[in-house]
Design a protein around this motif. Sequence first.
Motif, mmCIF file in Angstrom:
data_model
loop_
_atom_site.group_PDB
_atom_site.id
_atom_site.type_symbol
_atom_site.label_atom_id
_atom_site.label_comp_id
_atom_site.label_asym_id
_atom_site.label_seq_id
_atom_site.Cartn_x
_atom_site.Cartn_y
_atom_site.Cartn_z
ATOM 1 N N LEU A 19 0.977 -1.092 0.151
ATOM 2 C CA LEU A 19 -0.093 -0.110 -0.143
ATOM 3 C C LEU A 19 0.845 1.293 0.048
ATOM 4 O O LEU A 19 0.576 2.234 -0.617
ATOM 5 C CB LEU A 19 -0.997 -0.054 1.062
ATOM 6 N N ASN A 20 1.964 1.097 0.539
ATOM 7 C CA ASN A 20 3.088 2.458 0.605
ATOM 8 C C ASN A 20 3.576 2.611 -0.680
ATOM 9 O O ASN A 20 3.792 3.705 -1.209
ATOM 10 C CB ASN A 20 3.953 2.374 1.570
ATOM 11 N N GLN A 21 3.581 1.497 -1.416
ATOM 12 C CA GLN A 21 4.126 1.727 -2.846
ATOM 13 C C GLN A 21 2.853 2.343 -3.699
ATOM 14 O O GLN A 21 3.490 3.303 -4.410
ATOM 15 C CB GLN A 21 4.469 0.296 -3.468
ATOM 16 N N LEU A 22 1.808 1.957 -3.308
ATOM 17 C CA LEU A 22 0.547 2.507 -4.235
ATOM 18 C C LEU A 22 0.388 3.991 -3.891
ATOM 19 O O LEU A 22 0.209 4.794 -4.609
ATOM 20 C CB LEU A 22 -0.400 1.766 -4.037
ATOM 21 N N LEU A 23 0.517 4.515 -2.456
ATOM 22 C CA LEU A 23 0.348 5.462 -1.817
ATOM 23 C C LEU A 23 1.287 6.553 -2.582
ATOM 24 O O LEU A 23 0.975 7.500 -3.068
ATOM 25 C CB LEU A 23 0.525 5.639 -0.496
ATOM 26 N N ALA A 24 2.649 6.162 -2.937
ATOM 27 C CA ALA A 24 3.755 7.072 -3.127
ATOM 28 C C ALA A 24 3.390 7.232 -4.636
ATOM 29 O O ALA A 24 3.609 8.482 -5.151
ATOM 30 C CB ALA A 24 4.999 6.375 -3.310
ATOM 31 N N ASP A 25 2.930 6.275 -5.612
ATOM 32 C CA ASP A 25 2.713 6.197 -6.927
ATOM 33 C C ASP A 25 1.367 7.423 -7.253
ATOM 34 O O ASP A 25 1.434 8.121 -7.923
ATOM 35 C CB ASP A 25 2.637 4.982 -7.536
ATOM 36 N N GLU A 54 11.343 9.353 -3.480
ATOM 37 C CA GLU A 54 12.532 8.228 -3.285
ATOM 38 C C GLU A 54 11.628 6.793 -3.494
ATOM 39 O O GLU A 54 12.201 5.867 -4.288
ATOM 40 C CB GLU A 54 12.969 8.079 -2.045
ATOM 41 N N LEU A 55 10.160 6.710 -3.373
ATOM 42 C CA LEU A 55 9.580 5.405 -3.333
ATOM 43 C C LEU A 55 8.968 5.081 -4.437
ATOM 44 O O LEU A 55 8.886 4.274 -5.242
ATOM 45 C CB LEU A 55 8.814 5.298 -2.034
ATOM 46 N N SER A 56 8.625 6.421 -5.088
ATOM 47 C CA SER A 56 7.723 6.166 -6.364
ATOM 48 C C SER A 56 8.485 5.687 -7.649
ATOM 49 O O SER A 56 9.409 5.680 -7.837
ATOM 50 C CB SER A 56 7.138 7.617 -6.724
ATOM 51 N N SER A 57 7.646 4.736 -7.990
ATOM 52 C CA SER A 57 8.041 3.962 -9.186
ATOM 53 C C SER A 57 7.882 4.771 -10.846
ATOM 54 O O SER A 57 8.145 4.351 -11.882
ATOM 55 C CB SER A 57 7.432 2.721 -9.777
ATOM 56 N N ILE A 58 7.204 5.878 -10.561
ATOM 57 C CA ILE A 58 7.068 6.890 -11.714
ATOM 58 C C ILE A 58 8.116 7.748 -11.835
ATOM 59 O O ILE A 58 8.695 8.459 -11.114
ATOM 60 C CB ILE A 58 5.455 7.564 -11.281
ATOM 61 N N PRO A 59 8.698 7.921 -13.198
ATOM 62 C CA PRO A 59 9.690 8.524 -13.497
ATOM 63 C C PRO A 59 9.480 10.308 -13.354
ATOM 64 O O PRO A 59 8.328 10.551 -13.378
ATOM 65 C CB PRO A 59 9.899 8.431 -15.069
ATOM 66 N N ARG A 60 10.635 10.699 -12.721
ATOM 67 C CA ARG A 60 10.315 12.260 -12.559
ATOM 68 C C ARG A 60 10.196 12.924 -13.482
ATOM 69 O O ARG A 60 10.684 12.936 -14.807
ATOM 70 C CB ARG A 60 11.679 12.652 -11.868
ATOM 71 N N ASP A 75 1.052 6.725 -19.100
ATOM 72 C CA ASP A 75 2.235 5.716 -18.453
ATOM 73 C C ASP A 75 2.120 5.505 -16.915
ATOM 74 O O ASP A 75 2.292 4.469 -16.504
ATOM 75 C CB ASP A 75 3.471 6.289 -18.902
ATOM 76 N N ALA A 76 1.937 6.786 -16.196
ATOM 77 C CA ALA A 76 1.716 6.526 -14.734
ATOM 78 C C ALA A 76 0.551 5.698 -14.400
ATOM 79 O O ALA A 76 0.799 4.913 -13.358
ATOM 80 C CB ALA A 76 1.645 8.119 -14.099
ATOM 81 N N HIS A 77 -0.497 5.889 -15.191
ATOM 82 C CA HIS A 77 -1.608 5.198 -14.905
ATOM 83 C C HIS A 77 -1.141 3.600 -15.037
ATOM 84 O O HIS A 77 -1.767 2.881 -14.326
ATOM 85 C CB HIS A 77 -2.837 5.400 -15.777
ATOM 86 N N LEU A 85 -1.816 0.667 -12.393
ATOM 87 C CA LEU A 85 -2.780 -0.337 -12.305
ATOM 88 C C LEU A 85 -2.104 -1.877 -12.543
ATOM 89 O O LEU A 85 -2.470 -2.854 -11.977
ATOM 90 C CB LEU A 85 -3.487 -0.169 -13.823
ATOM 91 N N LYS A 86 -0.904 -1.920 -13.163
ATOM 92 C CA LYS A 86 -0.127 -3.215 -12.985
ATOM 93 C C LYS A 86 0.052 -3.360 -11.654
ATOM 94 O O LYS A 86 -0.043 -4.778 -11.196
ATOM 95 C CB LYS A 86 1.221 -3.068 -13.781
ATOM 96 N N ASN A 87 0.561 -2.743 -10.947
ATOM 97 C CA ASN A 87 0.778 -2.964 -9.395
ATOM 98 C C ASN A 87 -0.397 -3.474 -8.692
ATOM 99 O O ASN A 87 -0.312 -4.231 -7.825
ATOM 100 C CB ASN A 87 1.470 -1.972 -8.664
#
Length: 232
Positions: free
Chosen positions: A86-92, A153-159, A176-178, A182-184
């Motif tokens: 959930l923290n990964q989803l939250l950061a993204d 730091e945690l987000s998987s979305i490119p800056r 791309d971010a969506h 959604l994959k996660n």
Amino acid sequence: MASPAKAAAPKAAATKKAAAPKKNALVPVTSENTGVGAGSNAVVDIQPRLNQQQNAPMPTQRYGTVSQRLPIGLSESIRQESVTMLNQLLADTITLRDMYKKHHWQVVGPTFYQLHLLFDKHYEEQSVLVDAIAERIQILGGVAIAMAHDVAELSSIPRVPRDREEAPIQVSRLLDAHQRILKNCHDYADKADESGDDGTNDLIVSQLVRTNEMQVWFVAEHVVDSPLTQAE
């Protein structure tokens, strides 16, 4: 002739009336007036404290740990796994939310009006998701990520660059971010289902997946393969 002596009336025994207690006067607690349970008229009603929380959380807690905040029937290992996801989803989601606000401010071109309103609407909807994810993390006994530098730091979305970009580039970045989120979501929903964390599974499926898929639809429909024309 002397009148007969009057018989003296017998004196009634003096009875002392119990003085009524003064208003707001303190009444001593005795074995006779202690409470016997809910609904009694006793001065003191002593009740046992049932179902007290064990391992209650401390005022401070390190990020990456879970504590027994609420008795929700999930083991520590399951809660820890769900909090990590959930923290990964939250950061993204925070990152995507802020991308929408950036593009809302900076969009230009023939579709300015439509995209300006659409991006702000999606920003508000992502804000609702941010709050829902963070609250679920706290319910599970975790610590929700919050500050911008930690999110970055945690987000998987490119800056995203600071520059203002053309509308087609903004749209492509959002899509791309969506897709990353959604994959996660699909992966994490399966894991939550397997572990028995129905609350987390429901949050991901009914709120995150549905909202993000709907937003993808509205944004993707602006991708058209037709050149702009100018009147002569």
